[in-house]
Motif scaffolding. Structure first.
Motif, PDB file in Angstrom:
ATOM      1  N   TYR A  78       0.830  -1.206   0.000  1.00 60.92           N
ATOM      2  CA  TYR A  78       0.000   0.000   0.000  1.00 60.92           C
ATOM      3  C   TYR A  78       0.866   1.259   0.000  1.00 60.92           C
ATOM      4  O   TYR A  78       0.630   2.202  -0.754  1.00 60.92           O
ATOM      5  CB  TYR A  78      -0.916  -0.037   1.229  1.00 60.92           C
ATOM      6  CG  TYR A  78      -1.913   1.101   1.295  1.00 60.92           C
ATOM      7  CD1 TYR A  78      -3.090   1.049   0.565  1.00 60.92           C
ATOM      8  CD2 TYR A  78      -1.676   2.212   2.096  1.00 60.92           C
ATOM      9  CE1 TYR A  78      -4.026   2.082   0.623  1.00 60.92           C
ATOM     10  CE2 TYR A  78      -2.592   3.252   2.159  1.00 60.92           C
ATOM     11  CZ  TYR A  78      -3.762   3.181   1.428  1.00 60.92           C
ATOM     12  OH  TYR A  78      -4.672   4.208   1.481  1.00 60.92           O
ATOM     13  N   TYR A  79       1.877   1.269   0.848  1.00 57.65           N
ATOM     14  CA  TYR A  79       2.766   2.438   0.919  1.00 57.65           C
ATOM     15  C   TYR A  79       3.641   2.552  -0.332  1.00 57.65           C
ATOM     16  O   TYR A  79       3.808   3.641  -0.894  1.00 57.65           O
ATOM     17  CB  TYR A  79       3.646   2.357   2.165  1.00 57.65           C
ATOM     18  CG  TYR A  79       3.031   3.006   3.380  1.00 57.65           C
ATOM     19  CD1 TYR A  79       3.174   4.373   3.607  1.00 57.65           C
ATOM     20  CD2 TYR A  79       2.307   2.271   4.307  1.00 57.65           C
ATOM     21  CE1 TYR A  79       2.616   4.986   4.720  1.00 57.65           C
ATOM     22  CE2 TYR A  79       1.738   2.864   5.422  1.00 57.65           C
ATOM     23  CZ  TYR A  79       1.894   4.231   5.622  1.00 57.65           C
ATOM     24  OH  TYR A  79       1.332   4.846   6.722  1.00 57.65           O
ATOM     25  N   ALA A 138       3.075   1.628  -3.251  1.00 54.10           N
ATOM     26  CA  ALA A 138       2.297   2.019  -4.432  1.00 54.10           C
ATOM     27  C   ALA A 138       1.910   3.489  -4.399  1.00 54.10           C
ATOM     28  O   ALA A 138       1.332   3.999  -5.371  1.00 54.10           O
ATOM     29  CB  ALA A 138       1.036   1.157  -4.534  1.00 54.10           C
ATOM     30  N   ARG A 139       2.255   4.184  -3.329  1.00 55.28           N
ATOM     31  CA  ARG A 139       1.863   5.594  -3.183  1.00 55.28           C
ATOM     32  C   ARG A 139       3.061   6.514  -2.967  1.00 55.28           C
ATOM     33  O   ARG A 139       2.938   7.584  -2.397  1.00 55.28           O
ATOM     34  CB  ARG A 139       0.854   5.722  -2.041  1.00 55.28           C
ATOM     35  CG  ARG A 139      -0.511   5.192  -2.441  1.00 55.28           C
ATOM     36  CD  ARG A 139      -1.364   4.804  -1.264  1.00 55.28           C
ATOM     37  NE  ARG A 139      -2.680   4.372  -1.746  1.00 55.28           N
ATOM     38  CZ  ARG A 139      -2.919   3.164  -2.243  1.00 55.28           C
ATOM     39  NH1 ARG A 139      -1.940   2.268  -2.339  1.00 55.28           N
ATOM     40  NH2 ARG A 139      -4.131   2.839  -2.676  1.00 55.28           N
ATOM     41  N   GLY A 140       4.223   6.052  -3.404  1.00 55.75           N
ATOM     42  CA  GLY A 140       5.393   6.908  -3.425  1.00 55.75           C
ATOM     43  C   GLY A 140       6.354   6.755  -2.273  1.00 55.75           C
ATOM     44  O   GLY A 140       7.428   7.378  -2.283  1.00 55.75           O
ATOM     45  N   TYR A 141       6.043   5.936  -1.289  1.00 61.33           N
ATOM     46  CA  TYR A 141       6.892   5.844  -0.098  1.00 61.33           C
ATOM     47  C   TYR A 141       7.949   4.758  -0.312  1.00 61.33           C
ATOM     48  O   TYR A 141       7.842   3.628   0.162  1.00 61.33           O
ATOM     49  CB  TYR A 141       6.028   5.583   1.138  1.00 61.33           C
ATOM     50  CG  TYR A 141       5.141   6.757   1.456  1.00 61.33           C
ATOM     51  CD1 TYR A 141       5.576   7.776   2.298  1.00 61.33           C
ATOM     52  CD2 TYR A 141       3.887   6.891   0.849  1.00 61.33           C
ATOM     53  CE1 TYR A 141       4.774   8.890   2.557  1.00 61.33           C
ATOM     54  CE2 TYR A 141       3.090   7.992   1.095  1.00 61.33           C
ATOM     55  CZ  TYR A 141       3.536   8.982   1.951  1.00 61.33           C
ATOM     56  OH  TYR A 141       2.747  10.090   2.194  1.00 61.33           O
ATOM     57  N   ARG A 150       7.868  10.785   0.673  1.00 60.79           N
ATOM     58  CA  ARG A 150       7.189  10.427  -0.567  1.00 60.79           C
ATOM     59  C   ARG A 150       8.039  10.899  -1.746  1.00 60.79           C
ATOM     60  O   ARG A 150       8.421  12.065  -1.832  1.00 60.79           O
ATOM     61  CB  ARG A 150       5.807  11.066  -0.630  1.00 60.79           C
ATOM     62  CG  ARG A 150       4.953  10.642  -1.802  1.00 60.79           C
ATOM     63  CD  ARG A 150       3.540  11.187  -1.628  1.00 60.79           C
ATOM     64  NE  ARG A 150       2.651  10.758  -2.685  1.00 60.79           N
ATOM     65  CZ  ARG A 150       2.416  11.445  -3.795  1.00 60.79           C
ATOM     66  NH1 ARG A 150       3.029  12.624  -3.989  1.00 60.79           N
ATOM     67  NH2 ARG A 150       1.588  11.002  -4.709  1.00 60.79           N
ATOM     68  N   GLU A 169       5.349  11.330 -11.933  1.00 57.25           N
ATOM     69  CA  GLU A 169       4.334  10.735 -11.073  1.00 57.25           C
ATOM     70  C   GLU A 169       4.997  10.149  -9.828  1.00 57.25           C
ATOM     71  O   GLU A 169       6.207   9.900  -9.802  1.00 57.25           O
ATOM     72  CB  GLU A 169       3.565   9.642 -11.821  1.00 57.25           C
ATOM     73  CG  GLU A 169       2.770  10.157 -13.006  1.00 57.25           C
ATOM     74  CD  GLU A 169       1.980   9.050 -13.688  1.00 57.25           C
ATOM     75  OE1 GLU A 169       2.079   7.890 -13.227  1.00 57.25           O
ATOM     76  OE2 GLU A 169       1.278   9.341 -14.670  1.00 57.25           O
ATOM     77  N   ALA A 170       4.190   9.913  -8.801  1.00 57.29           N
ATOM     78  CA  ALA A 170       4.705   9.338  -7.567  1.00 57.29           C
ATOM     79  C   ALA A 170       5.256   7.942  -7.828  1.00 57.29           C
ATOM     80  O   ALA A 170       4.728   7.186  -8.662  1.00 57.29           O
ATOM     81  CB  ALA A 170       3.615   9.281  -6.504  1.00 57.29           C
ATOM     82  N   ASN A 200       5.787   4.176  -7.703  1.00 54.47           N
ATOM     83  CA  ASN A 200       4.818   3.103  -7.508  1.00 54.47           C
ATOM     84  C   ASN A 200       5.529   1.775  -7.736  1.00 54.47           C
ATOM     85  O   ASN A 200       5.946   1.461  -8.853  1.00 54.47           O
ATOM     86  CB  ASN A 200       3.640   3.254  -8.479  1.00 54.47           C
ATOM     87  CG  ASN A 200       2.513   2.277  -8.155  1.00 54.47           C
ATOM     88  OD1 ASN A 200       2.739   1.193  -7.640  1.00 54.47           O
ATOM     89  ND2 ASN A 200       1.285   2.667  -8.480  1.00 54.47           N
TER      90      ASN A 200
END
Length: 766
Positions: free
Chosen positions: A237-238, A240-243, A273, A302-303, A305
């Motif tokens: 989850y993290y 996939a969101r840039g972390y 991020r 884009e972030a 992922n």
């Protein structure tokens, strides 16, 4: 007590010293030639087992070293608790004391497990009926039983072993189990989160603190495997969101002193991020850089992922594999700029060597024949390795529906650098299906529909099905068999044999009957890997036995029908049982070109599943049908479409929508439903996990909207006459098979409509 203990130690030491002094003369022997070997003390063990373990034979020279080796070898068998050697002249006497064997294993106080499950677990640690027994083995068995209970979150379980001697040096084992209560998770804490709320992150987990559905999901029972899976979900989850630098620092699991409550604490470090700044290709790309660039899912600006990175690496590897490079190495190397929170990726590729497939092996198919699996392969032996064909082969095997798991492993051939073997591993599942459907109405009372089907008869890949309808008014017997490989090119052949009867709904003494015996044969021709065209012919003889309550429309429907069919199908849904995405299309046509009836009938079905999120799905279904008489004749009533009920417009009784016909001889103006030549059905469903069931896909609820109607051949399609309903339902892949309930409320209905708000279907596998 101390003087007594000191005296006891003194006696023990004295006994040990005496034994050693007595043993020395026995070992200190000069080498000699064995003239005979005798074995004493055997009860169940065969003498040959002992003789085979001795490092010498009659006529060999005996030495002290060989004697020591003999004792070690006999103890190594695990069959004896004591072994001694005695020498009488030139004769060696082997004296053994056998370990007792297990005569019986029983359990007392078990409720959570079946006894056979526990016996299987003990068998894996070496304890089973007929095997030798010792105390260490009993201790391992106790630990294994406790481990089984811990896996069920029953940490308070206690096990006491009772050993009862029996005849012929055998023992009976009884494990007395006090199971205690299940330890349940009372608290799950996530520490260190800043970007997302704790409740949002906890919703990702399958583990939870319990709810009203916990009796079914058992999600409040702690399991290390489940926790690890949840941590991977959290990490994904993290990522996939840039972390990019997200980490699970630690996890702590605490249990209360009474071993009833558990607390889970997860410490995380989110990091910053990151945004992708650039993507570059490095290495050897076979001169196809542009083709590889088109496969890149990572987008600059884009972030970050991790799913896009993994998708790109896999796409590159698969594309190399399509050219025979089975061992291509692809690395997505990040260059992290922590000052600006940006990351650049270098996609480094090394194709390595091109290989071809030497051999394809099949494993795990205890029932299904090898040829049934091999004929689905599009990758051939002695051909260049092609990842696209291998992936297609895997999908085709999976679509057979015979296996729960299908995997293909690539293994280098030892001693070569250009050959690989493919190993197909399958896990078989029950392919039989027993289905039961039921409905209740004032007119029809309780009606039952049953079918028994076997999709893999005797492991041959062939289908055999039997459908029965036990309704008092519409009975049918249908026997079908399909050979999916009637020809080596994959042309299928299906035979149908059926007998159907229709009787009046009215309970006032109607006695007419319509009997329809028939046969048919159909063929399926695969034109592409996803498209199949079907065609077939049939013959049936319709007999109308006139009597009271016969609808006027049925009076002249007897005669010979010679239908010819042709159709097309395409199905790319992700699952036939619980689909969440994909599309299904079917187009079928039927023509009556011979016999006593001339007609044409066309049906089309379109299904689309759209995933909204990981948990929620929107489903849409449309069915259209039209029939027309040919040669100046009307469309046969017995070929009509029927609407209403499950599979159509829920909330209305099965098959009761559309035109009606007057009953011959009726003095009250009674009519019956006879279906129609045109059919329109629209269904929309919103599918979600059942409240309290977490992410369990086997138990889901759905809200639906249905609309549709059936029209006569001479009627125009009038949407203002369409019936519609809304409702909710439950879909459960239960331990005994699929089960589906629907509770519908008709929102558009007309006078005379027959309402049936509750309907259900049940299926079970065997």
């Amino acid at each position: 007590m101390k003087p007594f203990a000191s005296s006891l130690r003194g006696l023990k030491l004295s006994a040990i010293a005496t034994s050693l002094l007595m043993a020395l003369p026995a070992w200190a022997v000069d080498p000699f030639t064995l003239k005979d070997i005798r074995v004493e003390g055997l009860q169940r063990v065969e003498p040959g087992t002992v003789f085979a373990s001795l490092p010498f034979r009659i006529g060999d020279q005996y030495t002290d070293d060989k004697g020591s080796s003999a004792i070690r070898a006999l103890f190594g068998l695990g069959l004896f608790s004591d072994v001694r050697l005695q020498i009488n002249g030139d004769v060696l006497v082997v004296i053994v004391e056998e370990r007792p064997s297990v005569a019986d294993v029983s359990f007392t106080g078990i409720k959570e497990f079946d006894a056979e499950v526990l016996k299987k677990a003990l068998r894996e640690v070496g304890l089973a009926e007929g095997r030798p027994f010792d105390k260490a083995l009993a201790d391992r068995a106790e630990q294994e039983l406790k481990r089984q209970y811990i896996n069920r979150s029953m940490y308070a379980a206690q096990v006491v072993t009772t050993v009862t001697p029996g005849e012929r040096n055998r023992v009976n084992l009884n494990f007395n189990v006090v199971e205690g209560e299940v330890a349940k998770i009372k608290d799950i804490r996530i520490v260190g989160n800043q970007a997302f709320s704790e409740s949002t992150l906890r919703d990702l987990f399958d583990l939870d603190t319990g709810g009203w559905m916990s009796w079914y999901t058992k999600a409040d029972r702690y399991s290390r495997a489940k926790l690890n899976a949840d941590l991977e979900t959290l990490r994904s989850y993290y990522l996939a969101r840039g972390y990019l630098e997200f980490k699970v620092e630690s996890t702590q699991v605490a249990i209360s002193p009474d071993k009833q409550d558990m607390s889970v604490t997860i410490n995380i470090s989110e990091g910053n991020r990151f945004v992708v700044s650039s993507v570059a290709l490095e290495g050897e790309y076979l001169g196809k850089e542009q083709e590889f660039k088109s496969l890149v899912s990572i987008r600059a600006g884009e972030a970050y992922n991790a799913e896009d990175v993994a998708r790109t690496v896999k796409a590159f590897t698969d594309y190399f594999g399509a050219f025979g490079y089975a061992f291509a190495q692809v690395e997505a190397a990040p260059l992290i700029d922590r000052v600006n929170n940006r990351v650049a990726f270098a996609l480094r590729a090394q194709p390595s060597r091109r290989v071809y497939v030497r051999r394809i092996n099949v494993e795990g198919n205890n029932r299904t024949r090898d040829e049934i699996i091999r004929r689905e392969f599009r990758q051939f032996e002695s051909a260049w390795y092609d990842s696209d064909r291998i992936r297609l082969s895997r999908d085709r095997i999976d679509r057979l529906g015979f296996f729960t798991e299908v995997g293909i492993d690539t293994e280098p051939v030892p001693g070569t650098n250009d050959q690989v073997d493919l190993t197909v591993t399958v896990a078989e599942k029950p392919t039989g299906n027993l289905s039961i459907g039921a409905g209740y109405s004032q007119a029809d009372k309780l009606s039952l529909i049953a079918s028994i089907k076997q999709e893999n008869v005797f492991g041959s890949g062939n289908y055999l099905g039997l459908d029965l309808n036990t309704s008092s008014y519409n009975r049918q017997f249908v026997l079908s068999t399909t050979n999916p490989y009637f020809t080596q090119d994959g042309v299928s052949r299906t035979f149908d044999l059926y007998y159907k009867t229709t009787r009046p709904y009215d309970a006032q003494g109607g006695d007419y009957e319509i009997a329809t015996p028939g046969v048919g044969v159909r063929f399926g021709v695969p034109f592409t890997e996803t498209d199949t065209v079907f065609f077939g012919v049939g013959a049936e003889r319709v007999k109308v036995k006139e009597g009271d309550q016969l609808p006027e429309a049925y009076r002249d429907q007897g005669g010979t029908y010679l239908p010819a069919t042709i159709g097309w199908a395409r199905d790319n849904r992700d699952s036939a049982l619980v689909p969440t995405e994909g599309r299904l299309q079917r187009l079928n046509s039927e023509f009556g070109l011979g016999g006593d009836r001339r007609y044409a009938k066309l049906t089309y079905q379109f299904q689309q599943y759209l995933p909204i999120t990981r948990q929620y799905t929107f489903a849409f279904n449309t069915e259209l049908g039209v029939g027309k008489g040919l040669g100046g004749k009307t469309f046969p009533v017995l070929r009509n479409f029927y609407g209403g009920g499950l599979g159509s417009v829920r909330g209305f009784e099965q098959g009761t929508l559309g035109p009606t016909s007057a009953v011959i001889g009726s003095t009250t103006g009674e009519t019956v439903n006879i279906g129609g030549a045109r059919n329109i059905v629209f269904n929309a469903e919103f599918i979600a996990p059942f409240p309290g069931a977490g992410n369990d896909r086997t138990l889901r609820w759905f809200a639906f909207v249905d609309a549709g109607n059936v029209y006569g051949e001479s009627e125009s399609v009038d949407f203002s006459k369409m019936r519609s309903s809304v409702g909710v339902g439950l879909s459960w892949i239960s331990p005994v098979g699929p089960l589906r309930f629907a509770l519908a409320n008709p929102v558009r209905k007309f006078s005379g409509d027959r309402i049936q708000k509750f309907q259900f279907q049940i299926g079970t596998s065997f």
